[in-house]
Design a protein around this motif. Structure first.
Motif, mmCIF file in Angstrom:
data_model
loop_
_atom_site.group_PDB
_atom_site.id
_atom_site.type_symbol
_atom_site.label_atom_id
_atom_site.label_comp_id
_atom_site.label_asym_id
_atom_site.label_seq_id
_atom_site.Cartn_x
_atom_site.Cartn_y
_atom_site.Cartn_z
ATOM 1 N N VAL A 27 3.311 7.087 -11.154
ATOM 2 C CA VAL A 27 3.057 8.509 -10.035
ATOM 3 C C VAL A 27 3.425 8.277 -8.778
ATOM 4 O O VAL A 27 4.126 7.368 -8.205
ATOM 5 C CB VAL A 27 1.155 8.458 -9.909
ATOM 6 N N ARG A 28 3.732 9.638 -8.846
ATOM 7 C CA ARG A 28 4.594 9.781 -7.286
ATOM 8 C C ARG A 28 3.943 9.017 -6.464
ATOM 9 O O ARG A 28 2.447 9.123 -6.064
ATOM 10 C CB ARG A 28 4.326 11.258 -7.249
ATOM 11 N N SER A 29 4.753 9.573 -4.953
ATOM 12 C CA SER A 29 3.852 9.023 -3.782
ATOM 13 C C SER A 29 3.053 9.938 -3.075
ATOM 14 O O SER A 29 2.715 11.328 -4.041
ATOM 15 C CB SER A 29 4.793 8.173 -2.866
ATOM 16 N N TRP A 30 1.797 9.422 -2.933
ATOM 17 C CA TRP A 30 0.506 10.061 -2.068
ATOM 18 C C TRP A 30 0.944 10.775 -1.493
ATOM 19 O O TRP A 30 0.268 12.287 -1.618
ATOM 20 C CB TRP A 30 0.289 9.078 -1.828
ATOM 21 N N ARG A 31 2.255 11.008 -0.379
ATOM 22 C CA ARG A 31 2.919 11.736 0.012
ATOM 23 C C ARG A 31 3.220 12.860 -0.900
ATOM 24 O O ARG A 31 3.580 14.592 -0.141
ATOM 25 C CB ARG A 31 3.513 11.255 1.412
ATOM 26 N N ASP A 32 4.213 12.602 -1.719
ATOM 27 C CA ASP A 32 4.831 13.553 -2.280
ATOM 28 C C ASP A 32 3.486 14.499 -3.263
ATOM 29 O O ASP A 32 3.817 16.239 -3.463
ATOM 30 C CB ASP A 32 5.521 12.752 -3.382
ATOM 31 N N LEU A 33 2.538 13.845 -3.583
ATOM 32 C CA LEU A 33 1.698 14.273 -3.718
ATOM 33 C C LEU A 33 0.966 15.686 -3.057
ATOM 34 O O LEU A 33 -0.379 15.702 -3.016
ATOM 35 C CB LEU A 33 0.835 13.921 -4.601
ATOM 36 N N GLY A 34 0.847 15.272 -1.571
ATOM 37 C CA GLY A 34 0.185 16.021 -0.627
ATOM 38 C C GLY A 34 -1.499 15.569 0.289
ATOM 39 O O GLY A 34 -1.926 16.053 1.270
ATOM 40 N N PHE A 35 -0.936 14.235 -0.375
ATOM 41 C CA PHE A 35 -2.032 13.303 0.627
ATOM 42 C C PHE A 35 -1.922 11.773 1.817
ATOM 43 O O PHE A 35 -0.100 11.606 1.665
ATOM 44 C CB PHE A 35 -2.709 12.132 -0.441
ATOM 45 N N ASP A 36 -1.603 12.311 2.680
ATOM 46 C CA ASP A 36 -1.507 11.846 3.680
ATOM 47 C C ASP A 36 -1.853 10.759 3.845
ATOM 48 O O ASP A 36 -2.508 10.335 4.884
ATOM 49 C CB ASP A 36 -1.586 13.216 5.350
ATOM 50 N N VAL A 37 -1.690 10.237 3.684
ATOM 51 C CA VAL A 37 -2.776 8.350 3.785
ATOM 52 C C VAL A 37 -1.709 7.337 3.329
ATOM 53 O O VAL A 37 -0.681 8.053 2.296
ATOM 54 C CB VAL A 37 -3.729 8.523 3.078
ATOM 55 N N ASP A 38 -1.900 6.258 3.760
ATOM 56 C CA ASP A 38 -0.427 5.279 3.081
ATOM 57 C C ASP A 38 -1.190 4.779 1.520
ATOM 58 O O ASP A 38 -2.500 4.607 1.564
ATOM 59 C CB ASP A 38 -1.242 3.917 4.168
ATOM 60 N N GLU A 39 -0.260 3.910 0.840
ATOM 61 C CA GLU A 39 -0.628 3.604 -0.304
ATOM 62 C C GLU A 39 -0.548 1.723 -0.490
ATOM 63 O O GLU A 39 -0.005 1.351 1.125
ATOM 64 C CB GLU A 39 0.359 3.631 -1.522
ATOM 65 N N PRO A 40 -1.889 1.298 -1.489
ATOM 66 C CA PRO A 40 -1.450 0.357 -1.432
ATOM 67 C C PRO A 40 -0.633 -0.339 -1.958
ATOM 68 O O PRO A 40 -0.304 0.833 -2.644
ATOM 69 C CB PRO A 40 -3.206 -0.053 -1.924
ATOM 70 N N PRO A 41 -0.007 -2.002 -1.985
ATOM 71 C CA PRO A 41 0.341 -2.322 -2.960
ATOM 72 C C PRO A 41 0.487 -2.196 -4.307
ATOM 73 O O PRO A 41 -0.281 -1.797 -4.547
ATOM 74 C CB PRO A 41 0.758 -4.162 -2.621
ATOM 75 N N ASP A 42 1.612 -2.220 -4.968
ATOM 76 C CA ASP A 42 1.385 -1.866 -6.394
ATOM 77 C C ASP A 42 1.297 -3.553 -6.956
ATOM 78 O O ASP A 42 2.523 -4.762 -6.975
ATOM 79 C CB ASP A 42 3.362 -1.805 -6.938
ATOM 80 N N LEU A 43 0.552 -3.543 -7.965
ATOM 81 C CA LEU A 43 -0.140 -4.713 -8.169
ATOM 82 C C LEU A 43 0.403 -5.200 -10.057
ATOM 83 O O LEU A 43 0.535 -6.269 -10.056
ATOM 84 C CB LEU A 43 -1.352 -4.738 -8.952
ATOM 85 N N ILE A 44 1.956 -4.792 -10.025
ATOM 86 C CA ILE A 44 2.986 -4.984 -11.273
ATOM 87 C C ILE A 44 3.148 -6.418 -10.584
ATOM 88 O O ILE A 44 4.411 -6.724 -9.776
ATOM 89 C CB ILE A 44 3.839 -3.980 -12.144
ATOM 90 N N PRO A 45 3.035 -7.978 -11.727
ATOM 91 C CA PRO A 45 3.817 -8.730 -11.345
ATOM 92 C C PRO A 45 5.464 -8.532 -11.463
ATOM 93 O O PRO A 45 5.796 -7.915 -12.022
ATOM 94 C CB PRO A 45 3.188 -9.933 -12.192
ATOM 95 N N ASP A 46 6.047 -9.295 -10.354
ATOM 96 C CA ASP A 46 7.832 -9.596 -10.237
ATOM 97 C C ASP A 46 7.748 -10.387 -11.622
ATOM 98 O O ASP A 46 7.376 -11.660 -10.868
ATOM 99 C CB ASP A 46 7.722 -9.731 -9.092
ATOM 100 N N ALA A 47 8.317 -10.063 -12.000
ATOM 101 C CA ALA A 47 8.838 -10.896 -13.399
ATOM 102 C C ALA A 47 9.965 -12.220 -12.923
ATOM 103 O O ALA A 47 9.673 -13.360 -13.052
ATOM 104 C CB ALA A 47 9.680 -9.934 -14.896
ATOM 105 N N ARG A 48 11.046 -12.079 -11.571
ATOM 106 C CA ARG A 48 11.823 -12.874 -11.756
ATOM 107 C C ARG A 48 10.374 -14.214 -10.604
ATOM 108 O O ARG A 48 10.929 -15.497 -10.446
ATOM 109 C CB ARG A 48 12.152 -12.829 -11.011
ATOM 110 N N THR A 49 9.565 -13.668 -10.028
ATOM 111 C CA THR A 49 8.601 -14.139 -8.924
ATOM 112 C C THR A 49 7.939 -15.227 -9.770
ATOM 113 O O THR A 49 8.203 -16.452 -9.902
ATOM 114 C CB THR A 49 8.237 -13.721 -7.589
ATOM 115 N N ARG A 50 7.145 -13.929 -10.978
ATOM 116 C CA ARG A 50 6.625 -15.197 -11.718
ATOM 117 C C ARG A 50 7.191 -16.661 -12.772
ATOM 118 O O ARG A 50 7.011 -17.136 -13.247
ATOM 119 C CB ARG A 50 5.876 -14.068 -13.241
#
Length: 349
Positions: free
Chosen positions: A273-296
């Motif tokens: 989904v687009r960023s919350w602010r792009d969608l009209g919500f003036d709130v901060d987003e939590p971090p994305d939980l998709i694991p980074d492959a190289r780190t894993r």
């Protein structure tokens, strides 16, 4: 545009349904092939016993084998069994693909809604606002999948029967005991028969998963206005190939089909989904939980890294000769579709 725990849970539930359907097809095809294998083996044993008698203690020539009525009968029975098994593979895979496509398309609205902030409303209310895949679009996905399954399974019988014929007339080393040679012949010919099963299972699983991916794409394209794209998700484990490790986490346009996984590949796509602010919500987003492959990957034991990459790729990565994305390359597959496969070591060094 945060993919959160609820998003990953919903994606896992959708994928689990598809895996269950594919596993059911696999079990039924294996059971059917096993029953046919017993019948074919009995016919082959009788045929090669006749051939030993025909050869008067010597292994018969290829011409004698080709003229053997019993051997011809065994091949004919095998061919008929393979035709029935190919029909079964077509029916089972097509039905499972249709069920998977329906469930996957229906689930996309919930996956998208799970990425919105609480201020947008509860999950059920949000889910109801998003577009569903039309019946005609879903029918088209199923029709395309069924056509591919039919096209790919049609040659199964002819290919496996020809492989059996080659094994039957193949010469044996001079001096082999005819009885020993006969049993070896049965094993080789039966192995060629079972080669049809391997091909059928690959076709069934790959096409069921492609129907799942295409239905997910349709559900995401229907709601493209709120999406920035889709993310390639691989199962980051020892069985996952270097190409899928490299593609994991990559962002693609909403209308791009995929993941273009290789046969038997297990990768999937997550709408982003687009960023919350792009969608009209003036709130901060939590971090994305998709694991980074190289780190894993870096956190894995060295033995596991070597198992996945092999010594050549591992050395190229260690030396910095290649970047992580270089591990995958897009390959054309005439008559099917393009797919991403591991780049050969020779191309990396």
């Amino acid at each position: 545009m945060a993919i959160r725990a609820d998003t990953l849970r919903l994606l896992a539930e959708i994928r689990s349904r598809t895996d269950s359907l594919a596993d059911g097809v696999t079990r039924r095809l294996i059971a059917a092939w096993a029953r046919a294998h017993e019948e074919i083996t009995a016919e082959l044993v009788a045929a090669v016993d006749d051939l030993v008698v025909t050869g008067s203690g010597q292994w018969p020539t290829s011409g004698q084998i080709a003229r053997s009525a019993r051997a011809t009968r065994a091949l004919a029975i095998a061919s008929e069994s393979l035709e029935r098994l190919a029909d079964l593979a077509r029916a089972e895979a097509s039905a499972a693909a249709a069920q998977s496509a329906q469930a996957t398309a229906s689930g996309q609205a919930g996956v998208i809604a799970s990425q919105f902030p609480e201020q947008a409303g509860d999950l059920a209310t949000l889910t109801a606002r998003f577009q569903r895949v039309s019946a005609s679009a879903l029918a088209e996905i199923v029709a395309r999948t069924t056509t591919r399954i039919t096209s790919l399974t049609r040659p199964l019988s002819a290919q496996a029967t020809e492989a059996m014929r080659r094994e039957l007339v193949r010469g044996v080393a001079l001096g082999d005991n005819p009885r020993v040679a006969a049993r070896q012949m049965v094993e080789r010919v039966a192995g060629a028969f079972d080669g049809g099963l391997t091909r059928a299972l690959t076709i069934a699983r790959t096409e069921i998963l492609d129907a799942y991916r295409n239905a997910a794409a349709a559900g995401q394209i229907a709601n493209a206005e709120v999406l920035v794209g889709w993310v390639w998700l691989a199962e980051l484990g020892a069985r996952t190939c270097p190409a899928c490790w490299a593609m994991h986490g990559s962002l693609h346009p909403v209308d791009e089909l995929g993941p273009l996984d290789h046969p038997n590949g297990r990768c999937s796509r997550a709408p982003k989904v687009r960023s919350w602010r792009d969608l009209g919500f003036d709130v901060d987003e939590p971090p994305d939980l998709i694991p980074d492959a190289r780190t894993r990957f870096t956190a894995l034991p060295r033995a596991a890294q070597m198992q996945i990459m092999g010594p050549g790729r591992m050395a190229a990565l260690d030396s910095g000769q290649v970047a992580w994305p270089d591990l995958a390359r897009r390959q054309a597959n005439p008559g099917w579709r393009d797919s991403y496969t591991p780049a050969p070591v020779s191309a990396l060094t």
